[in-house]
Scaffold this motif. Structure first.
Motif, PDB file in Angstrom:
ATOM      1  N   GLY B 129       0.828  -1.208   0.000  1.00  0.00           N
ATOM      2  CA  GLY B 129       0.000   0.000   0.000  1.00  0.00           C
ATOM      3  C   GLY B 129       0.859   1.254   0.000  1.00  0.00           C
ATOM      4  O   GLY B 129       0.550   2.243  -0.675  1.00  0.00           O
ATOM      5  N   SER B 130       1.967   1.207   0.761  1.00  0.00           N
ATOM      6  CA  SER B 130       2.862   2.366   0.793  1.00  0.00           C
ATOM      7  C   SER B 130       3.526   2.570  -0.560  1.00  0.00           C
ATOM      8  O   SER B 130       3.750   3.707  -0.991  1.00  0.00           O
ATOM      9  CB  SER B 130       3.940   2.173   1.850  1.00  0.00           C
ATOM     10  N   ALA B 132       2.117   1.760  -3.373  1.00  0.00           N
ATOM     11  CA  ALA B 132       1.062   2.309  -4.232  1.00  0.00           C
ATOM     12  C   ALA B 132       0.970   3.816  -4.062  1.00  0.00           C
ATOM     13  O   ALA B 132       0.770   4.558  -5.022  1.00  0.00           O
ATOM     14  CB  ALA B 132      -0.271   1.645  -3.900  1.00  0.00           C
ATOM     15  N   ASN B 133       1.148   4.288  -2.829  1.00  0.00           N
ATOM     16  CA  ASN B 133       1.062   5.720  -2.563  1.00  0.00           C
ATOM     17  C   ASN B 133       2.270   6.465  -3.108  1.00  0.00           C
ATOM     18  O   ASN B 133       2.168   7.611  -3.513  1.00  0.00           O
ATOM     19  CB  ASN B 133       0.948   5.990  -1.060  1.00  0.00           C
ATOM     20  N   ALA B 134       3.427   5.832  -3.071  1.00  0.00           N
ATOM     21  CA  ALA B 134       4.643   6.500  -3.524  1.00  0.00           C
ATOM     22  C   ALA B 134       5.505   5.534  -4.317  1.00  0.00           C
ATOM     23  O   ALA B 134       6.497   5.012  -3.799  1.00  0.00           O
ATOM     24  CB  ALA B 134       5.410   7.033  -2.314  1.00  0.00           C
ATOM     25  N   PRO B 135       5.097   5.251  -5.582  1.00  0.00           N
ATOM     26  CA  PRO B 135       5.863   4.279  -6.367  1.00  0.00           C
ATOM     27  C   PRO B 135       7.306   4.710  -6.590  1.00  0.00           C
ATOM     28  O   PRO B 135       8.161   3.875  -6.891  1.00  0.00           O
ATOM     29  CB  PRO B 135       5.112   4.227  -7.702  1.00  0.00           C
ATOM     30  N   LEU B 356      -1.486  -1.418  -5.444  1.00  0.00           N
ATOM     31  CA  LEU B 356      -2.723  -1.227  -4.692  1.00  0.00           C
ATOM     32  C   LEU B 356      -3.495  -2.546  -4.626  1.00  0.00           C
ATOM     33  O   LEU B 356      -4.005  -2.933  -3.578  1.00  0.00           O
ATOM     34  CB  LEU B 356      -3.577  -0.145  -5.359  1.00  0.00           C
TER      35      LEU B 356
END
Lengths: 295, 453
Positions: B129-130, B132-135, B356
């Motif tokens: 998830g992290s 996904a937030n900051a690829p 994600l």
């Protein structure tokens, strides 16, 4: 024989069995009480164990939603400020165009100055379109590059969208779509402002059509801002839902794994009394035999 | 007509019986706390010498009275109850072993906790998830690889711990078998001594106590079923095959696949700790190990499917995240954080939608999390059931033990009361002897002295 014979062995068995059983109850209660855990190993409550594991992983996902929502709000706030500034820049351009129309072709110097101002606004608009959050251009889609538009005003971002999952099955877009906000191809605001600036120096009277173009551009940005506002609201609602879900998950987990201290205190006292009673009877019963009464 | 001196002999037999009664009381009291000791009692019988026909027939009403004799020294045992005690001990030993091994196995899992494999899997999925937030964050990508390492390491160590439990159980099974062999040998020797003792009319009670203890041991270890012969010697069968018969024994052995044989014939054990260990080693433990392998294989498939569905930071299709099979073999194959396939589209962009999707994989009902949860549930239920059965059987065992102790144990009050009885009997016999002595004195020294000075 009507009554059961009581022998040295049978007395020892029953006494020891009672002591061991009560002391093991006491030890089990103490382990629970001191750890604060109702379930010390899966066999204590197999279905509760599985439920606790699933609740813990649900809580981890829920925490992730909270992080995602915070991140989404930061992206959306950045976009919101940018939209407002963009509208303001476009309105300044509209005022300048009006000014040019009023001045007409009489004052070439003044028109040149206005044209220069419009070019300046165009540059600030490109800068606004390249606004970034955390190093990523918010209108550039999923581009790995640092900018959404190059210095000529050409779109260098991609068509992807940055999204955040803020709740179960709830994914919201947090990036603006450059071409949708600033217009695409030859009709984008950067080309439009260039053409306005050059027309201003040659034939300001021909700019009357540009006013409606600018109005259309402003309304495009306002629409995008309204859409962003709605998303912002949606994320905030999701955050509220996430907070209450988190509380509910914690309560459910606690009811499964945590000891009920009051109940436990009563249980420990009861077990302790039973243990003492077992010790005392065993100690006193075995003291006497017929031998004690023979002389 | 009775002999004038017969009374002396009778009184002598009374003294002797009372003295022997006291010997037995003494033996009982000294051994009250001896494990396996069975209380002994004496049977006395009146001795009556039948009149010799043809010699004197006129006074048959006065049959010759021969005093008292100790007819036998009995053990206060109940063979039916003894057999029941052995059976219940065998079942109890089997259940104790199952319950304690299952508890050990579920202890290996360390669930439920906020640090076990379940929590580690959650952390692994959440780390996506992290990303996904900051690829573009190499930190977030590194965390995915680190949490993947943690999960793989834990799977390996869980697999190793379960294998250790299997090794320990196997060693205990070997020890059960060798103890049973030694008990069988001792029993065969005792069988011979008991048979001889009984044949010559010796008191073999203490040998019988030892025999019963060995029978109990054999029942607890390998579920040996005993049959007591007329001469007191015991025959023991294990899984239907004779282990001890008279003075001869068959060898009990266990092979690498945990098959127990008696004298070379494979048998299915029906009781005792060895039966539980064979079942654990051939069914339960391999079953859990297979389920844990399934967790690892599912995780490998999930992780690699996510990778192959996405594109890494350079825009290439994701390389496999995990390699290896089974919980013991799982390793993290990906070493470069930028190799994590966060993007769902090629071209080297900063899309995070594949990551994600990965972050949601923990909730899959067919994923590694669910497979592990069902393993924990299965182990917990099996262990809870075994504990339940064990405590039920414990109650049965203490019940029969109490009955056995009540039948065969020593009660001080009883012994002391017998002691008083024998003491009084001794005094009374002495008084009879004294009285006869006085009568003879009167007859010998004071008869025919009429007129003497």
């Amino acid at each position: 024989m009507t009554t059961m014979r009581v022998t040295v062995g049978s007395l020892a068995y029953s006494g020891l069995a009672a002591i061991q059983s009560t002391s093991s109850t006491l030890a089990d209660l103490q382990a629970r009480l001191s750890s604060g855990n109702q379930i010390l190993q899966p066999s204590d409550n197999p279905s509760g164990t599985v439920r606790a594991m699933s609740l813990r992983s649900e809580m981890a996902r829920n925490d992730q939603y909270a992080t995602n929502a915070d991140d989404a709000l930061a992206w959306l706030s950045t976009a919101d400020t940018t939209y407002s500034q963009t509208v303001s820049v476009l309105q300044q351009a509209r005022t300048l165009v009006l000014q040019g129309l009023n001045t007409g072709t009489n004052d070439a110097t003044a028109n040149a100055a206005v044209a220069q101002q419009i070019n300046g606004l165009r540059s600030s608009l490109i800068a606004l379109a390249n606004t970034s959050y955390n190093g990523r251009p918010i209108f550039g889609g999923t581009t790995a590059g640092g900018a959404a538009y190059d210095s000529t005003g050409a779109y260098v971002g991609d068509t992807g969208a940055v999204t955040r999952m803020v709740g179960p099955n709830m994914t919201v877009p947090v990036s603006g779509n450059g071409p949708a906000v600033f217009g695409s191809g030859s009709s984008d605001v950067f080309a439009m402002l260039s053409s306005i600036a050059s027309t201003m120096t040659t034939n300001p009277a021909a700019l009357s059509g540009s006013l409606s173009d600018l109005d259309a551009a402003i309304s495009r940005v306002s629409d995008a801002q309204a859409g962003e506002g709605a998303t912002y609201q949606q994320v905030q609602n999701a955050q509220t839902a996430q907070t209450s879900a988190s509380t509910s998950l914690k309560t459910q987990l606690s009811s499964i794994v945590d000891v009920d201290t009051a109940q436990m205190a009563i249980d420990v006292t009861t077990a302790n009394t039973a243990y003492q009673a077992a010790l005392q009877t065993t100690a006193s019963v075995r003291q006497l035999s017929l031998l004690d009464f023979l002389k | 007509m009775t002999n004038w001196f017969a009374g002396i002999g009778q009184a002598m037999s009374g003294l002797d019986a009372a003295r022997y009664g006291l010997d037995v009381v003494s033996q009982n009291i000294e051994n009250a706390d001896t494990a396996g000791y069975t209380r002994q009692t004496i049977q006395q019988a009146a001795v009556v010498t039948p009149p010799l026909s043809g010699i004197y027939t006129s006074r048959t009403a006065q049959a010759d009275l021969g005093g008292v004799t100790v007819a036998s020294t009995d053990r206060s045992d109940d063979p039916v109850l003894d057999a029941r005690v052995r059976t219940e001990h065998g079942v109890g030993a089997s259940m104790d072993t199952s319950a304690s091994t299952l508890n050990m196995l579920q202890g290996v899992l360390g669930e439920p906790s906020s640090t076990g494999l379940s929590a580690q899997l959650s952390a692994f999925w959440t780390s996506w998830g992290s990303v996904a937030n900051a690829p573009d964050s190499s930190g977030a990508r590194t965390v995915v690889l680190q949490t993947a390492q943690t999960v793989a390491g834990t799977l390996q160590s869980l697999s190793g711990s379960i294998a250790n439990v299997a090794t320990q159980t196997s060693a205990s099974l070997d020890s059960d078998v060798s103890q049973a062999n030694s008990a069988a040998t001792q029993l065969a020797t005792l069988n011979g001594q008991i048979a001889i003792g009984n044949a010559v009319g010796q008191n073999v009670n203490s040998l019988l106590d030892q025999r019963d203890q060995l029978l109990d041991t054999l029942s607890k270890l390998v579920g040996g079923v005993a049959t007591i012969g007329a001469n007191g010697a015991a025959t023991v069968t294990v899984g239907g095959q004779a282990l001890v018969s008279g003075g001869s024994t068959a060898a009990l052995s266990v092979d690498a696949s945990h098959q127990v044989s008696v004298g070379g014939t494979a048998v299915a054990l029906t009781g005792g700790s060895a039966a539980a260990r064979v079942d654990l080693l051939t069914n339960t433990i391999p079953g859990y190990q297979a389920q844990l392998d399934n967790v690892a294989n599912t995780l490998v498939a999930q992780g690699n499917a996510i990778q192959s569905a996405g594109y890494d930071l350079a825009g290439n299709t994701g390389a496999p995240l995990f390699s290896g099979t089974g919980a013991a073999g799982i390793t993290v194959a990906l070493t470069d954080p930028s190799g994590i396939a966060a993007s769902a589209t090629p071209g080297g962009n900063l899309d995070g939608s594949n990551a994600l999707r990965a972050s949601q994989a923990g909730s899959s009902t067919t994923g590694a999390d669910a497979v592990f949860a069902s393993l924990v549930g299965a182990m917990g239920s099996a262990s809870a059931l075994a504990n339940q059965q064990q405590s039920t059987q414990d109650a049965v065992v203490s019940n029969v033990d109490a009955l056995h102790a009540s039948t065969s144990g020593v009660n001080y009050d009883e012994e002391v009361s017998n002691m008083l009885t024998y003491q009084h009997a001794f005094s009374a016999s002495s008084r009879v002897l004294t009285t006869i002595d006085e009568m003879l004195d009167t007859l010998i020294n004071h008869t025919g002295v009429v007129g003497r000075a």
